[in-house]
Motif scaffolding. Structure first.
Motif, PDB file in Angstrom:
ATOM      1  N   LYS A 131      15.515  -1.778 -44.838  1.00 28.98           N
ATOM      2  CA  LYS A 131      16.155  -1.334 -43.607  1.00 28.98           C
ATOM      3  C   LYS A 131      17.366  -2.226 -43.344  1.00 28.98           C
ATOM      4  CE  LYS A 131      12.078   0.718 -41.458  1.00 28.98           C
ATOM      5  NZ  LYS A 131      11.183   0.764 -40.274  1.00 28.98           N
ATOM      6  N   GLN A 132      18.516  -1.611 -43.296  1.00 28.64           N
ATOM      7  CA  GLN A 132      19.760  -2.328 -43.100  1.00 28.64           C
ATOM      8  C   GLN A 132      20.202  -2.179 -41.655  1.00 28.64           C
ATOM      9  OE1 GLN A 132      22.109  -0.306 -46.035  1.00 28.64           O
ATOM     10  NE2 GLN A 132      20.810  -0.979 -47.736  1.00 28.64           N
ATOM     11  N   LYS A 133      21.464  -2.453 -41.393  1.00 30.44           N
ATOM     12  CA  LYS A 133      21.937  -2.341 -40.015  1.00 30.44           C
ATOM     13  C   LYS A 133      21.805  -0.890 -39.553  1.00 30.44           C
ATOM     14  CE  LYS A 133      26.785  -1.439 -41.136  1.00 30.44           C
ATOM     15  NZ  LYS A 133      28.183  -1.867 -40.910  1.00 30.44           N
ATOM     16  N   PRO A 134      21.489  -0.674 -38.286  1.00 31.55           N
ATOM     17  CA  PRO A 134      21.321   0.695 -37.786  1.00 31.55           C
ATOM     18  C   PRO A 134      22.583   1.526 -38.028  1.00 31.55           C
ATOM     19  CG  PRO A 134      20.545  -0.910 -36.182  1.00 31.55           C
ATOM     20  CD  PRO A 134      21.248  -1.683 -37.249  1.00 31.55           C
ATOM     21  N   GLU A 135      22.388   2.729 -38.556  1.00 31.95           N
ATOM     22  CA  GLU A 135      23.488   3.649 -38.782  1.00 31.95           C
ATOM     23  C   GLU A 135      23.071   5.038 -38.326  1.00 31.95           C
ATOM     24  OE1 GLU A 135      26.355   2.678 -42.415  1.00 31.95           O
ATOM     25  OE2 GLU A 135      24.307   3.050 -43.061  1.00 31.95           O
ATOM     26  N   ASN A 136      24.054   5.857 -38.102  1.00 27.64           N
ATOM     27  CA  ASN A 136      23.820   7.248 -37.740  1.00 27.64           C
ATOM     28  C   ASN A 136      24.575   8.113 -38.727  1.00 27.64           C
ATOM     29  OD1 ASN A 136      24.518   9.896 -36.304  1.00 27.64           O
ATOM     30  ND2 ASN A 136      23.013   9.001 -34.905  1.00 27.64           N
ATOM     31  N   GLN A 137      23.946   9.198 -39.165  1.00 31.22           N
ATOM     32  CA  GLN A 137      24.589  10.035 -40.171  1.00 31.22           C
ATOM     33  C   GLN A 137      25.865  10.675 -39.661  1.00 31.22           C
ATOM     34  OE1 GLN A 137      21.082  12.816 -40.072  1.00 31.22           O
ATOM     35  NE2 GLN A 137      22.660  14.359 -40.454  1.00 31.22           N
ATOM     36  N   ALA A 194      14.997  20.211 -40.445  1.00 29.81           N
ATOM     37  CA  ALA A 194      15.514  19.048 -39.725  1.00 29.81           C
ATOM     38  C   ALA A 194      14.976  18.998 -38.301  1.00 29.81           C
ATOM     39  CB  ALA A 194      17.039  19.075 -39.722  1.00 29.81           C
ATOM     40  N   GLN A 195      14.906  20.155 -37.645  1.00 27.46           N
ATOM     41  CA  GLN A 195      14.361  20.196 -36.286  1.00 27.46           C
ATOM     42  C   GLN A 195      12.884  19.813 -36.285  1.00 27.46           C
ATOM     43  OE1 GLN A 195      16.062  20.655 -33.493  1.00 27.46           O
ATOM     44  NE2 GLN A 195      18.006  21.024 -34.542  1.00 27.46           N
ATOM     45  N   ASP A 196      12.114  20.322 -37.250  1.00 26.69           N
ATOM     46  CA  ASP A 196      10.695  19.961 -37.348  1.00 26.69           C
ATOM     47  C   ASP A 196      10.515  18.467 -37.607  1.00 26.69           C
ATOM     48  OD1 ASP A 196      10.068  22.602 -36.960  1.00 26.69           O
ATOM     49  OD2 ASP A 196       9.695  23.037 -39.078  1.00 26.69           O
ATOM     50  N   ALA A 197      11.486  17.859 -38.283  1.00 25.61           N
ATOM     51  CA  ALA A 197      11.433  16.421 -38.559  1.00 25.61           C
ATOM     52  C   ALA A 197      12.042  15.606 -37.432  1.00 25.61           C
ATOM     53  CB  ALA A 197      12.158  16.119 -39.869  1.00 25.61           C
ATOM     54  N   GLN A 198      12.313  16.279 -36.300  1.00 25.09           N
ATOM     55  CA  GLN A 198      12.904  15.632 -35.128  1.00 25.09           C
ATOM     56  C   GLN A 198      14.239  14.978 -35.464  1.00 25.09           C
ATOM     57  OE1 GLN A 198       9.759  13.062 -33.644  1.00 25.09           O
ATOM     58  NE2 GLN A 198       8.697  14.773 -32.684  1.00 25.09           N
ATOM     59  N   LEU A 199      14.980  15.588 -36.381  1.00 22.17           N
ATOM     60  CA  LEU A 199      16.316  15.161 -36.788  1.00 22.17           C
ATOM     61  C   LEU A 199      16.338  13.767 -37.398  1.00 22.17           C
ATOM     62  CD1 LEU A 199      18.435  16.561 -33.799  1.00 22.17           C
ATOM     63  CD2 LEU A 199      17.884  17.663 -35.979  1.00 22.17           C
ATOM     64  N   ASP A 200      15.189  13.281 -37.827  1.00 22.79           N
ATOM     65  CA  ASP A 200      15.135  11.992 -38.520  1.00 22.79           C
ATOM     66  C   ASP A 200      15.581  12.203 -39.967  1.00 22.79           C
ATOM     67  OD1 ASP A 200      14.074   9.102 -38.783  1.00 22.79           O
ATOM     68  OD2 ASP A 200      13.053  10.167 -40.404  1.00 22.79           O
ATOM     69  N   THR A 228      13.654  14.313 -42.810  1.00 22.97           N
ATOM     70  CA  THR A 228      14.307  15.566 -43.178  1.00 22.97           C
ATOM     71  C   THR A 228      14.480  15.681 -44.687  1.00 22.97           C
ATOM     72  OG1 THR A 228      15.513  15.658 -41.073  1.00 22.97           O
ATOM     73  CG2 THR A 228      16.391  16.962 -42.906  1.00 22.97           C
ATOM     74  N   VAL A 229      14.911  14.599 -45.331  1.00 17.55           N
ATOM     75  CA  VAL A 229      15.080  14.612 -46.784  1.00 17.55           C
ATOM     76  C   VAL A 229      13.746  14.889 -47.470  1.00 17.55           C
ATOM     77  CG1 VAL A 229      15.651  13.215 -48.807  1.00 17.55           C
ATOM     78  CG2 VAL A 229      17.105  13.126 -46.772  1.00 17.55           C
ATOM     79  N   LEU A 230      12.684  14.235 -47.008  1.00 15.73           N
ATOM     80  CA  LEU A 230      11.367  14.467 -47.602  1.00 15.73           C
ATOM     81  C   LEU A 230      10.918  15.907 -47.388  1.00 15.73           C
ATOM     82  CD1 LEU A 230       9.484  11.156 -46.685  1.00 15.73           C
ATOM     83  CD2 LEU A 230      10.508  11.798 -48.878  1.00 15.73           C
TER      84      LEU A 230
END
Length: 355
Positions: A92-98, A131-137, A141-143
């Motif tokens: 886990k690195q510095k917090p980022e947003n896509q 993505a919505q089912d994954a709560q946009l995480d 979402t990738v998984l």
């Protein structure tokens, strides 16, 4: 795990050709989970190879035959040490947003549509639901996209060919490993997650792992991902046992860039996390950036192609037999532009070997 790999492609022309120019991408990379011990390329008719690193970081071996010839054979041999990935490979690195401009700028090339990843509205709608089912995480979402792709597509050799639009693959619901990878990449990009196509090799003596000739006829895979939000791991075997030999083709999977976690590699064809049985050659925006073999030839002949990959598990203590073939040039800042033909009769030859 120590793996010795022998890649071979042979072309036989029904009439002599005057010249051929070719690019081979078969050399495993060096990274945190695999170490290239030795690598060499042999071409018949004998010619000198020019090796360089392309824009995407993949080794390219270029060779040209300028005399008339009726056959062309290229053999690439490599020895690689591999290991499984651990949690430490995704710190886990510095917090980022896509959606951060800096994050998007760093991965801009892996967010764009390409010829093989030009998603349609139905693909985008399905990816958005996941993505919505994954709560946009992004990680979840990738998984979810990885699991959906493995469940939705049926593995059917010969169902598609290179160049089929990803929307057609989605509508058909069937394909080979490159189609699984292209669909997963398309779905990730459609929801703003950078993703890239990976070319490589897959070693397995397990008949349920696609890539081994003994797999299920319909390409089905038993078992499902566990309930902890992680992809299923590869079957446990003794990583140091030697002597197993498999005959396969090159393989394909995908990697997604998760903000704050780095690149997550997944094999949707087999619904597996990428591990020590996977050997990476390189990555790009799609198949066209990392084809195993691509070339052009001049002349009236029509080629017939034979392609194969042999992978043997070896004792890590045993020294490799092949010597390392050094790079002749290193051009990390330039992208290979492909081959051009001087004659109007020049034709392309592409080894479509991924399954």
């Amino acid at each position: 795990m120590r793996l010795d790999i022998r890649y071979r492609t042979r072309f036989e022309f029904d009439a002599p050709v005057r010249e051929s120019q070719n690019e081979l991408r078969a050399c495993p990379i060096n990274d945190g989970t695999q170490q290239l011990l030795n690598y060499r390329v042999t071409v018949s008719p004998p010619v000198r190879t020019l090796s360089f690193i392309d824009y995407w970081g993949t080794q390219v071996d270029h060779f040209g035959v300028t005399e008339a010839h009726s056959t062309l054979e290229v053999i690439a041999e490599a020895s690689v040490l591999t290991r499984d990935r651990t949690e430490g490979d995704h710190p886990k690195q510095k917090p980022e947003n896509q959606h951060d401009p800096e994050f998007r700028d760093r991965h801009l090339e892996y967010l764009a549509r390409t010829g093989h990843t030009d998603w349609c509205a139905k693909i985008a709608e399905q990816a958005n639901r996941l993505a919505q089912d994954a709560q946009l995480d992004p990680w979840a979402t990738v998984l979810a996209i990885h699991e959906f792709t493995g469940e939705y597509l049926s593995y059917q050799p010969g169902a598609t060919e290179i160049g089929v639009p990803v929307s057609e693959i989605f509508a058909k619901g069937a394909g080979v490993c490159q189609d699984f990878a292209h669909l997963a990449v398309s779905m990730c990009r459609s929801v703003g997650i950078p993703a890239r196509y990976v070319s490589g090799y897959l070693f397995s003596t397990d008949s349920q792992i696609i890539g081994d000739p003994g797999g299920n006829p319909d390409g089905s895979i038993t078992g499902t991902p566990d309930q902890r939000g992680e992809p299923e791991s590869e079957p446990e075997t003794d990583p140091d046992s030697a002597g197993d030999l498999v005959r396969v083709q090159t393989h394909a999977w995908f990697e997604a860039a998760v903000p704050g976690r780095g690149w997550l590699p997944l094999d949707p064809t087999n619904r597996l996390a990428v591990g020590r049985r996977h050997v990476k050659i390189g990555h790009g925006r799609d198949y066209d950036d990392v084809p195993p073999l691509r070339g052009v030839y001049s002349g009236p002949g029509t080629p017939r192609m034979e392609a194969s990959v042999e992978i043997r598990r070896m004792d890590p203590a045993q020294p490799p037999t092949a010597r390392m073939q050094p790079l002749v040039s290193h051009a990390p800042g330039t992208q290979s532009k492909g081959n051009t033909a001087q004659s109007q009769t020049a034709r392309s030859q592409t080894a479509q070997q991924q399954q």
